[in-house]
Design a protein around this motif. Structure first.
Motif, PDB file in Angstrom:
ATOM      1  N   GLU A  55     -22.967  -4.352 -12.259  1.00  6.04           N
ATOM      2  CA  GLU A  55     -22.185  -3.588 -13.228  1.00  6.04           C
ATOM      3  C   GLU A  55     -20.853  -3.211 -12.611  1.00  6.04           C
ATOM      4  OE1 GLU A  55     -23.409   0.910 -13.128  1.00  6.04           O
ATOM      5  OE2 GLU A  55     -25.207  -0.326 -13.294  1.00  6.04           O
ATOM      6  N   GLN A  56     -19.867  -3.044 -13.447  1.00 13.86           N
ATOM      7  CA  GLN A  56     -18.555  -2.644 -12.957  1.00 13.86           C
ATOM      8  C   GLN A  56     -18.550  -1.144 -12.687  1.00 13.86           C
ATOM      9  OE1 GLN A  56     -15.596  -3.899 -15.759  1.00 13.86           O
ATOM     10  NE2 GLN A  56     -15.450  -5.917 -14.836  1.00 13.86           N
ATOM     11  N   VAL A  57     -17.928  -0.772 -11.587  1.00 16.05           N
ATOM     12  CA  VAL A  57     -17.817   0.632 -11.207  1.00 16.05           C
ATOM     13  C   VAL A  57     -16.334   0.936 -11.035  1.00 16.05           C
ATOM     14  CG1 VAL A  57     -18.386   2.357  -9.468  1.00 16.05           C
ATOM     15  CG2 VAL A  57     -20.049   0.584 -10.055  1.00 16.05           C
ATOM     16  N   ALA A  58     -15.882   1.983 -11.686  1.00 13.71           N
ATOM     17  CA  ALA A  58     -14.479   2.384 -11.554  1.00 13.71           C
ATOM     18  C   ALA A  58     -14.340   3.254 -10.313  1.00 13.71           C
ATOM     19  CB  ALA A  58     -14.037   3.148 -12.794  1.00 13.71           C
ATOM     20  N   ALA A  59     -13.510   2.834  -9.388  1.00 13.54           N
ATOM     21  CA  ALA A  59     -13.250   3.619  -8.186  1.00 13.54           C
ATOM     22  C   ALA A  59     -11.944   4.377  -8.377  1.00 13.54           C
ATOM     23  CB  ALA A  59     -13.160   2.697  -6.977  1.00 13.54           C
TER      24      ALA A  59
END
Length: 77
Positions: A56-60
């Motif tokens: 899954e994409q994770v916003a940093a």
């Protein structure tokens, strides 16, 4: 991954012996429906279970102290 399902065959005589091999997807022939099982197992927990990885994409976000002062104020509000 290749492994020995006994804990006495690793480098420390109380470790599992694992060998990881990498191959390219175009080199893979027919995919097995089920992984092969070893004929003898020292402990059932040593046999890996099939699983699926769902990335899954994770916003940093940057550290708040690195943001401009006006943006930090708006975030704090």
């Amino acid at each position: 991954m290749f492994w020995c399902p006994f804990d006495a065959h690793g480098p420390g005589r109380h470790d599992l012996e694992l060998h990881l091999r990498r191959r390219r997807s175009h080199e893979v022939g027919e995919v097995l429906a089920a992984p092969p099982q070893p004929p003898v197992v020292g402990y059932d927990g040593f046999v890996p279970q099939p699983c699926v990885l769902h990335p899954e994409q994770v916003a940093a976000h940057p550290f708040v102290g690195l943001l401009p002062e006006d943006l930090r104020t708006r975030i704090d509000a």
